[in-house]
Design an enzyme around this catalytic site. Sequence first.
Site, PDB file in Angstrom:
ATOM      1  N   SER A  70       0.826  -1.209   0.000  1.00  0.00           N
ATOM      2  CA  SER A  70       0.000   0.000   0.000  1.00  0.00           C
ATOM      3  C   SER A  70       0.858   1.257   0.000  1.00  0.00           C
ATOM      4  CB  SER A  70      -0.906   0.028   1.234  1.00  0.00           C
ATOM      5  OG  SER A  70      -1.666  -1.145   1.326  1.00  0.00           O
TER       6      SER A  70
HETATM    7  N1  SAH Z   1      -0.787  -4.942   3.979  1.00  0.00           N
HETATM    8  C1  SAH Z   1      -0.066  -5.260   2.783  1.00  0.00           C
HETATM    9  C2  SAH Z   1      -0.849  -4.884   1.528  1.00  0.00           C
HETATM   10  C3  SAH Z   1      -1.122  -6.121   0.779  1.00  0.00           C
HETATM   11  S1  SAH Z   1      -2.189  -6.084  -0.622  1.00  0.00           S
HETATM   12  C4  SAH Z   1       1.338  -4.661   2.775  1.00  0.00           C
HETATM   13  O1  SAH Z   1       1.661  -3.894   3.691  1.00  0.00           O
HETATM   14  O2  SAH Z   1       2.122  -4.985   1.886  1.00  0.00           O
HETATM   15  C5  SAH Z   1      -3.463  -7.146  -0.033  1.00  0.00           C
HETATM   16  C6  SAH Z   1      -3.082  -8.564   0.306  1.00  0.00           C
HETATM   17  O3  SAH Z   1      -4.284  -9.220   0.730  1.00  0.00           O
HETATM   18  C7  SAH Z   1      -2.553  -9.392  -0.868  1.00  0.00           C
HETATM   19  O4  SAH Z   1      -1.305  -9.911  -0.544  1.00  0.00           O
HETATM   20  C8  SAH Z   1      -3.594 -10.489  -1.039  1.00  0.00           C
HETATM   21  O5  SAH Z   1      -3.045 -11.747  -1.422  1.00  0.00           O
HETATM   22  C9  SAH Z   1      -4.198 -10.561   0.354  1.00  0.00           C
HETATM   23  N2  SAH Z   1      -5.522 -11.173   0.416  1.00  0.00           N
HETATM   24  C10 SAH Z   1      -6.563 -11.054  -0.446  1.00  0.00           C
HETATM   25  N3  SAH Z   1      -7.604 -11.782  -0.027  1.00  0.00           N
HETATM   26  C11 SAH Z   1      -7.215 -12.392   1.138  1.00  0.00           C
HETATM   27  C12 SAH Z   1      -7.849 -13.278   2.046  1.00  0.00           C
HETATM   28  N4  SAH Z   1      -9.094 -13.725   1.856  1.00  0.00           N
HETATM   29  N5  SAH Z   1      -7.150 -13.713   3.116  1.00  0.00           N
HETATM   30  C13 SAH Z   1      -5.874 -13.279   3.333  1.00  0.00           C
HETATM   31  N6  SAH Z   1      -5.223 -12.443   2.518  1.00  0.00           N
HETATM   32  C14 SAH Z   1      -5.886 -11.995   1.429  1.00  0.00           C
END
Ligand code: SAH
Length: 220
Positions: A70
């Site tokens: 993000s």
């Molecule tokens: N907080 C993260 C941002 C990641 S983007 C950072 O600081 O880098 C969102 C993430 O959510 C992705 O890696 C995606 O694989 C994950 N995601 C999507 N659906 C999900 C679910 N049902 N359970 C766990 N993770 C999930």
Amino acid sequence: MLSAHHQGIGMTSLRTRERLIQRLREKGIENSKLLAAMLNTPRHIFVDEALASRAYEDTALPIGHGQTISQPYIVARMTEALLAAGPLDSVLEVGTGSGYQCAILAQLVRRVYSVERIELLHKQARTRMQELQLRNARLKYSDGGMGLPEYAPFDGIMVTAAPEEIPQPLLEQLAIGGRMILPTGSDRDQELLQIIRTPHGFEQTRLESVIFVPLKKGLN
Ligand code: SAH
């Protein structure tokens, strides 16, 4: 001894990070402990080495598997909202991704649980937590839409991928007095929400328009 990659050289130096913190202040972020945690955290180790020189720009960056780390402003905005009522004991993050948001939370709350549905991202993030010696972060490979019932209730929940509707298990795993920050909506039209659980129900506030990757169902 930290490697040059960790210490930060050139475009990843302390001065470059200070410029980012200044930008976050200008955009209205005030929590000084949060700003200090973001200053201290080497965001460049959470992205591919080819992108390290862009790690302190205020932008989202790709982390592979169609996912993104993000934008720093959004990390700061969500964390500030989560901590607005004071320090938290136990926080669940849904969507570990690179692990950067988790690393920030780990410096500000007693314990963080973070779940990810893509196993490779989960493993990479776990290695980064070890490198940074953030021992109060517990990373799990699981479907975050189900929450983490074995460790509930949480006094904070942060969701970093957007479901179309607020997942019921997450509402149920929020402690009374606890708060959840999450984006919801469809691809092009998402809203960042704050939800506070009271003894009588849930209070919902809209924070701002955002763009997140979708929360998917099940494991990858
Ligand atoms: N907080 C993260 C941002 C990641 S983007 C950072 O600081 O880098 C969102 C993430 O959510 C992705 O890696 C995606 O694989 C994950 N995601 C999507 N659906 C999900 C679910 N049902 N359970 C766990 N993770 C999930």
